[in-house]
Design a protein around this motif. Sequence first.
Motif, short mmCIF file in Angstrom:
data_model
loop_
_atom_site.label_atom_id
_atom_site.label_comp_id
_atom_site.label_asym_id
_atom_site.label_seq_id
_atom_site.Cartn_x
_atom_site.Cartn_y
_atom_site.Cartn_z
N VAL A 199 -6.22 -4.54 3.44
CA VAL A 199 -5.10 -4.47 2.51
C VAL A 199 -4.07 -5.53 2.88
N SER A 237 -0.01 -5.47 3.07
CA SER A 237 1.19 -4.63 2.94
C SER A 237 2.34 -5.38 2.26
N CYS A 238 2.29 -6.69 2.29
CA CYS A 238 3.40 -7.48 1.73
C CYS A 238 3.02 -8.17 0.43
N GLU A 250 -7.55 1.25 8.09
CA GLU A 250 -6.82 0.36 7.20
C GLU A 250 -6.43 -0.88 7.99
N GLN A 292 -4.89 -0.89 -3.96
CA GLN A 292 -4.97 -0.54 -2.54
C GLN A 292 -4.63 0.93 -2.33
N GLN A 293 -3.56 1.39 -2.98
CA GLN A 293 -3.16 2.79 -2.85
C GLN A 293 -4.23 3.71 -3.38
N THR A 329 -1.93 -9.11 6.36
CA THR A 329 -0.68 -9.87 6.47
C THR A 329 -0.13 -9.84 7.89
N ASP A 353 -4.43 -4.42 7.87
CA ASP A 353 -3.43 -5.18 7.14
C ASP A 353 -3.60 -6.67 7.45
N LYS A 395 -1.16 -3.69 -5.20
CA LYS A 395 -0.62 -2.53 -4.48
C LYS A 395 -1.22 -1.23 -5.02
#
Length: 118
Positions: free
Chosen positions: A7, A9-10, A36, A20-21, A40, A38, A17
């Motif tokens: 994913v 996050s930013c 998960e 991903q959610q 970024t 991230d 978003k």
Amino acid sequence: MVVRVFVASCSGFVAIKKKQQDVVRFLEANKIEFEEVDITMSEEQRQWMYKNIPPEKKPAQGNPLPPQIFNGDRYCGKGNWDYDSFFESKESNTVFSFLGLKPRPASTGGALEVKSRR
């Protein structure tokens, strides 16, 4: 093997978003163990994700966007992976196969019996 969901996050894109959610919530709701990741926060993980997506499943232009799903080193997806493939597997009850997991046995314990009124 562990299911890993890559994913960002930013992300500035609302659609990314939401996707991903949706993936994360579905896995949590169905008690599917996952990690998960991230991209970024880790250049190394981002590069790993890009490198391990099969060439025929990468977009024609640009880099693959999150969410991306792997089971261990195995890329999860059909054709060009996109959210639609994951959604289709949810709708057709084939998400365990999509994720490379063994299907869970059907549970009969705790099922509600519905009686029709006539």
